[in-house]
Motif scaffolding. Structure first.
Motif, short mmCIF file in Angstrom:
data_model
loop_
_atom_site.label_atom_id
_atom_site.label_comp_id
_atom_site.label_asym_id
_atom_site.label_seq_id
_atom_site.Cartn_x
_atom_site.Cartn_y
_atom_site.Cartn_z
N TRP A 158 0.81 -1.21 0.00
CA TRP A 158 0.00 0.00 0.00
C TRP A 158 0.85 1.26 0.00
O TRP A 158 0.31 2.37 -0.13
N LEU A 159 2.18 1.13 0.15
CA LEU A 159 3.05 2.29 -0.03
C LEU A 159 2.89 2.90 -1.42
O LEU A 159 3.13 4.08 -1.63
N ASN A 160 2.48 2.07 -2.37
CA ASN A 160 2.25 2.57 -3.73
C ASN A 160 1.18 3.65 -3.75
O ASN A 160 1.20 4.55 -4.60
N ALA A 161 0.23 3.57 -2.81
CA ALA A 161 -0.86 4.53 -2.78
C ALA A 161 -0.41 5.93 -2.38
O ALA A 161 -1.15 6.90 -2.55
N LEU A 162 0.80 6.05 -1.82
CA LEU A 162 1.31 7.35 -1.40
C LEU A 162 2.09 8.05 -2.51
O LEU A 162 2.52 9.18 -2.34
N ARG A 163 2.27 7.39 -3.63
CA ARG A 163 3.14 7.94 -4.66
C ARG A 163 2.52 9.14 -5.36
O ARG A 163 3.19 10.14 -5.62
N VAL A 164 1.25 9.04 -5.72
CA VAL A 164 0.57 10.12 -6.45
C VAL A 164 -0.84 10.29 -5.91
O VAL A 164 -1.41 9.36 -5.34
N PRO A 165 -1.44 11.46 -6.06
CA PRO A 165 -2.82 11.65 -5.61
C PRO A 165 -3.79 10.80 -6.43
O PRO A 165 -3.60 10.60 -7.63
N VAL A 166 -4.82 10.30 -5.77
CA VAL A 166 -5.92 9.61 -6.45
C VAL A 166 -7.24 10.17 -5.89
O VAL A 166 -8.06 9.46 -5.34
N VAL A 167 -7.39 11.47 -6.04
CA VAL A 167 -8.57 12.17 -5.53
C VAL A 167 -9.68 12.13 -6.58
O VAL A 167 -9.44 12.43 -7.75
N MET A 168 -10.87 11.75 -6.15
CA MET A 168 -11.98 11.54 -7.09
C MET A 168 -13.02 12.65 -7.03
O MET A 168 -13.28 13.24 -5.99
N ASP A 169 -13.63 12.88 -8.18
CA ASP A 169 -14.79 13.76 -8.31
C ASP A 169 -16.05 12.89 -8.12
O ASP A 169 -16.18 11.83 -8.75
N THR A 170 -16.96 13.29 -7.24
CA THR A 170 -18.14 12.48 -6.95
C THR A 170 -19.43 13.11 -7.47
O THR A 170 -20.53 12.75 -7.03
N THR A 171 -19.31 14.01 -8.42
CA THR A 171 -20.48 14.72 -8.93
C THR A 171 -21.53 13.76 -9.49
O THR A 171 -22.74 13.93 -9.27
N ARG A 172 -21.07 12.75 -10.23
CA ARG A 172 -22.03 11.84 -10.88
C ARG A 172 -22.90 11.12 -9.84
O ARG A 172 -24.12 11.00 -10.02
N ALA A 173 -22.28 10.64 -8.76
CA ALA A 173 -23.06 9.94 -7.73
C ALA A 173 -24.06 10.86 -7.06
O ALA A 173 -25.19 10.47 -6.76
N ARG A 174 -23.65 12.11 -6.84
CA ARG A 174 -24.55 13.06 -6.18
C ARG A 174 -25.72 13.42 -7.08
O ARG A 174 -26.87 13.52 -6.63
N GLU A 175 -25.45 13.60 -8.37
CA GLU A 175 -26.50 14.04 -9.28
C GLU A 175 -27.40 12.91 -9.74
O GLU A 175 -28.62 13.09 -9.89
N GLN A 176 -26.82 11.73 -10.00
CA GLN A 176 -27.62 10.65 -10.56
C GLN A 176 -28.19 9.71 -9.50
O GLN A 176 -29.35 9.30 -9.59
N LEU A 177 -27.39 9.35 -8.49
CA LEU A 177 -27.88 8.46 -7.44
C LEU A 177 -28.60 9.23 -6.33
O LEU A 177 -29.20 8.62 -5.45
N GLY A 178 -28.48 10.56 -6.36
CA GLY A 178 -29.03 11.35 -5.26
C GLY A 178 -28.24 11.13 -3.98
O GLY A 178 -28.77 11.25 -2.87
N TRP A 179 -26.96 10.83 -4.13
CA TRP A 179 -26.10 10.49 -3.00
C TRP A 179 -25.74 11.73 -2.20
O TRP A 179 -25.21 12.70 -2.75
N GLU A 180 -26.02 11.71 -0.91
CA GLU A 180 -25.69 12.82 -0.03
C GLU A 180 -24.95 12.28 1.19
O GLU A 180 -25.56 11.97 2.22
N PRO A 181 -23.62 12.13 1.09
CA PRO A 181 -22.86 11.57 2.21
C PRO A 181 -22.97 12.46 3.44
O PRO A 181 -22.96 13.69 3.35
N GLU A 182 -23.09 11.82 4.59
CA GLU A 182 -23.24 12.56 5.85
C GLU A 182 -21.90 12.95 6.47
O GLU A 182 -21.87 13.73 7.42
N HIS A 183 -20.80 12.37 5.96
CA HIS A 183 -19.49 12.60 6.57
C HIS A 183 -18.49 13.06 5.52
O HIS A 183 -18.42 12.48 4.44
N ASP A 184 -17.71 14.10 5.85
CA ASP A 184 -16.58 14.44 4.98
C ASP A 184 -15.36 13.63 5.43
O ASP A 184 -15.42 12.88 6.42
N THR A 185 -14.25 13.76 4.71
CA THR A 185 -13.08 12.93 4.99
C THR A 185 -12.56 13.11 6.41
O THR A 185 -12.23 12.14 7.10
#
Length: 317
Positions: A273-300
């Motif tokens: 899992w050290l590989n996961a620290l090499r570069v950012p893998v930050v995701m855009d979640t717009t599609r889930a919010r707009e299409q699934l109506g996803w409203e997460p209750e917690h931020d990171t």
């Protein structure tokens, strides 16, 4: 609607069962696991236990034959490459092929499917190819499985939802803490984490369950959806929340360490899992919010705080 779930006893599985139990559109939930579990003891009135292993094609076919919707969660995250390949690839193929006779398949992939590539755009949208990273077997397997899914359901009428959560944590999902050996977690100083400043996201297990339940109901268009809590943290934030220490390192240093892990024998599986620290893998979640109506209750940051508090209450820290 009858919903079948593989991997119902995992962190995400338990949260999903609670969500489905409260959903008026769901009449019955079939939870298939190798070992018995008692739904009633968890307050679940709609869930029935089915004994079975995803490596047993007959058991998977029998489960799918009873269901309107098939949810595939059974997966090994931490383990050796050879150890995980059988369940993660062969078992998942069995589920995907059995899903040809089901109206809807919901599969939980991962942000790791994108791979840890410096040239990937930031933030990642669902249109970025899932290439995986060969140096990280979990990432490589997740990418390979998405291709396997496309092949298995080619020409089928099955509606397919693929959810790609980032690191899942929270009060009922403490794998982020348990991945570190107890001898390090309980030491006076705790683990010392290398911190190249790479941002990453967390998502709460309950918020993942919320998105899965929406997909089970067929909300939004079938397709791929990113799931992540708002905001980012670094390894230093993680160490601080757990009462550990961190050491600033250049990202080049993290890359060198990741390459060393790949070459050295007898390294623990978690080290990849050290590989996961090499570069950012930050995701855009717009599609889930707009299409699934996803409203997460917690931020990171809220997910991290909930995880740390629960880990202390459980005696893990």
């Amino acid at each position: 609607m009858i919903v079948a779930v593989t991997g119902p006893t995992g962190d995400i599985g338990r949260a999903l069962l609670r969500r489905l139990d409260a959903d008026p559109q769901v009449t019955k939930v079939l939870g298939m696991a190798r070992r018995p579990f008692d739904p009633a003891s968890q307050g679940l009135s709609k869930t029935e236990y089915r004994q079975g292993d995803v490596l047993d094609r007959k058991a998977v076919d029998a489960l799918a034959a009873e269901a309107d919707v098939l949810v595939h969660l059974a997966f090994i995250i931490v383990g050796g490459q050879a150890e995980t390949r059988s369940v993660n690839l062969e078992g998942s193929r069995n589920v995907f092929e059995a899903a040809r006779g089901v109206g809807r398949l919901v599969y939980t992939s991962s942000v790791a499917a994108y791979g840890f590539h410096a040239e990937n755009p930031q933030p990642l949208t669902e249109d970025v190819p899932a290439r995986g990273s060969d140096a990280h077997y979990y990432s490589a397997q997740k990418a390979e499985l998405e291709e396997t899914l496309r092949e298995a359901l080619d020409g089928a009428d099955t509606e397919t939802y693929v959810l790609r959560p980032c690191i899942v944590a929270g009060a009922d999902a403490l794998a982020l803490v348990e991945a570190f050996p107890k001898v390090l977690r309980k030491a006076p100083l705790g683990p010392v984490l290398p911190d190249p400043g790479t941002p990453f996201q967390l998502v709460h297990t309950e918020d993942v369950a919320q998105a899965l339940a929406a997909a089970v109901r067929g909300e939004g268009e079938p397709g791929v959806y990113n799931l992540a809590g708002a905001g980012t943290i670094t390894a230093a934030d993680l160490a601080r929340a757990f009462g550990w220490h961190s050491v600033p390192v250049p990202r080049a240093g993290a890359s060198l360490a990741a390459r060393a892990v790949r070459l050295l024998p007898l390294m623990p599986p978690q080290a990849s899992w050290l590989n996961a620290l090499r570069v950012p893998v930050v995701m855009d979640t717009t599609r889930a919010r707009e299409q699934l109506g996803w409203e997460p209750e917690h931020d990171t940051k809220a997910v991290l705080a909930d995880t740390a508090r629960s880990a202390r209450d459980a005696g893990l820290l």
